[in-house]
Write a protein that holds these residues in place. Sequence first.
Motif, PDB file in Angstrom:
ATOM      1  N   THR A  33       0.843  -1.197   0.000  1.00 51.98           N
ATOM      2  CA  THR A  33       0.000   0.000   0.000  1.00 51.98           C
ATOM      3  C   THR A  33       0.876   1.244   0.000  1.00 51.98           C
ATOM      4  N   LYS A  34       0.342   2.275  -0.596  1.00 50.19           N
ATOM      5  CA  LYS A  34       0.971   3.600  -0.619  1.00 50.19           C
ATOM      6  C   LYS A  34       2.412   3.579  -1.115  1.00 50.19           C
ATOM      7  N   LEU A  35       2.664   2.818  -2.186  1.00 52.84           N
ATOM      8  CA  LEU A  35       3.997   2.809  -2.776  1.00 52.84           C
ATOM      9  C   LEU A  35       4.264   4.155  -3.427  1.00 52.84           C
ATOM     10  N   LYS A  36       5.528   4.543  -3.469  1.00 56.76           N
ATOM     11  CA  LYS A  36       5.845   5.813  -4.121  1.00 56.76           C
ATOM     12  C   LYS A  36       5.814   5.620  -5.630  1.00 56.76           C
ATOM     13  N   ASN A  37       5.457   6.690  -6.323  1.00 52.95           N
ATOM     14  CA  ASN A  37       5.410   6.653  -7.781  1.00 52.95           C
ATOM     15  C   ASN A  37       6.715   7.211  -8.323  1.00 52.95           C
ATOM     16  N   THR A  38       7.493   6.362  -8.996  1.00 50.03           N
ATOM     17  CA  THR A  38       8.758   6.818  -9.555  1.00 50.03           C
ATOM     18  C   THR A  38       8.673   6.970 -11.076  1.00 50.03           C
ATOM     19  N   ASP A  39       7.481   6.778 -11.625  1.00 51.16           N
ATOM     20  CA  ASP A  39       7.271   6.992 -13.063  1.00 51.16           C
ATOM     21  C   ASP A  39       6.826   8.430 -13.300  1.00 51.16           C
ATOM     22  N   PHE A  40       6.568   8.764 -14.536  1.00 54.50           N
ATOM     23  CA  PHE A  40       6.205  10.131 -14.908  1.00 54.50           C
ATOM     24  C   PHE A  40       4.720  10.378 -14.669  1.00 54.50           C
ATOM     25  N   ALA A  41       4.391  10.782 -13.446  1.00 50.88           N
ATOM     26  CA  ALA A  41       2.997  11.000 -13.065  1.00 50.88           C
ATOM     27  C   ALA A  41       2.337  12.071 -13.931  1.00 50.88           C
ATOM     28  N   ALA A  42       3.108  13.067 -14.360  1.00 54.56           N
ATOM     29  CA  ALA A  42       2.551  14.141 -15.194  1.00 54.56           C
ATOM     30  C   ALA A  42       2.022  13.596 -16.513  1.00 54.56           C
ATOM     31  N   LEU A  43       2.591  12.482 -16.948  1.00 55.57           N
ATOM     32  CA  LEU A  43       2.143  11.848 -18.194  1.00 55.57           C
ATOM     33  C   LEU A  43       1.113  10.752 -17.916  1.00 55.57           C
ATOM     34  N   GLY A  44       0.695  10.646 -16.664  1.00 57.48           N
ATOM     35  CA  GLY A  44      -0.303   9.640 -16.301  1.00 57.48           C
ATOM     36  C   GLY A  44       0.295   8.268 -16.053  1.00 57.48           C
ATOM     37  N   ASP A  45       1.624   8.164 -16.008  1.00 53.39           N
ATOM     38  CA  ASP A  45       2.273   6.881 -15.797  1.00 53.39           C
ATOM     39  C   ASP A  45       2.445   6.641 -14.298  1.00 53.39           C
ATOM     40  N   ILE A  46       2.202   5.413 -13.862  1.00 51.21           N
ATOM     41  CA  ILE A  46       2.293   5.039 -12.456  1.00 51.21           C
ATOM     42  C   ILE A  46       3.238   3.843 -12.341  1.00 51.21           C
ATOM     43  N   SER A  47       3.918   3.729 -11.203  1.00 56.04           N
ATOM     44  CA  SER A  47       4.854   2.624 -10.980  1.00 56.04           C
ATOM     45  C   SER A  47       4.229   1.266 -11.262  1.00 56.04           C
ATOM     46  N   ASP A  48       5.075   0.343 -11.746  1.00 51.84           N
ATOM     47  CA  ASP A  48       4.684  -1.035 -12.071  1.00 51.84           C
ATOM     48  C   ASP A  48       5.432  -1.966 -11.115  1.00 51.84           C
ATOM     49  N   PRO A  49       4.877  -2.214  -9.914  1.00 53.20           N
ATOM     50  CA  PRO A  49       5.630  -2.930  -8.883  1.00 53.20           C
ATOM     51  C   PRO A  49       5.709  -4.444  -9.048  1.00 53.20           C
TER      52      PRO A  49
END
Length: 130
Positions: A33-49
């Motif tokens: 839960t509540k993993l940090k997002n290290t992808d480009f959030a501005a482009l709508g991309d979210i981490s793929d854990p």
Amino acid sequence: GTLEFDIYFKPTTFDALKLDSIGLLEVKVVGATKLKNTDFAALGDISDPYVLVKVGKEERKTPTINNDLNPKWTEGNEFCFPIEDLSSQVEIEVFNSNYQKDDSLGSAVLALHSLEIEATETRSEKLAGG
């Protein structure tokens, strides 16, 4: 973030002289839960854990869950490790899958001797660095 998992340590009860291991450790990665997002959030991309579990020289990996900061694993998430030494550590790290280099979303380390014997423990560990 936080990682949720079940862990069970079973010592070997038969002739240990013929075996290299003193027991088995079962780990079931449940979710995070509540993993940090290290992808480009501005482009709508979210981490793929995905989760890497390591005990001694052995390591196992869960499948990657795309675009999810609160993933739940339901398959490919149960692992069994032979234990050769009670001083072993269980190293668990969550990674973000990328095309080039995967980056860490946090990790946790458990000392094997801190676990209950022959009891399933449901653990929720705060991830260091996450």
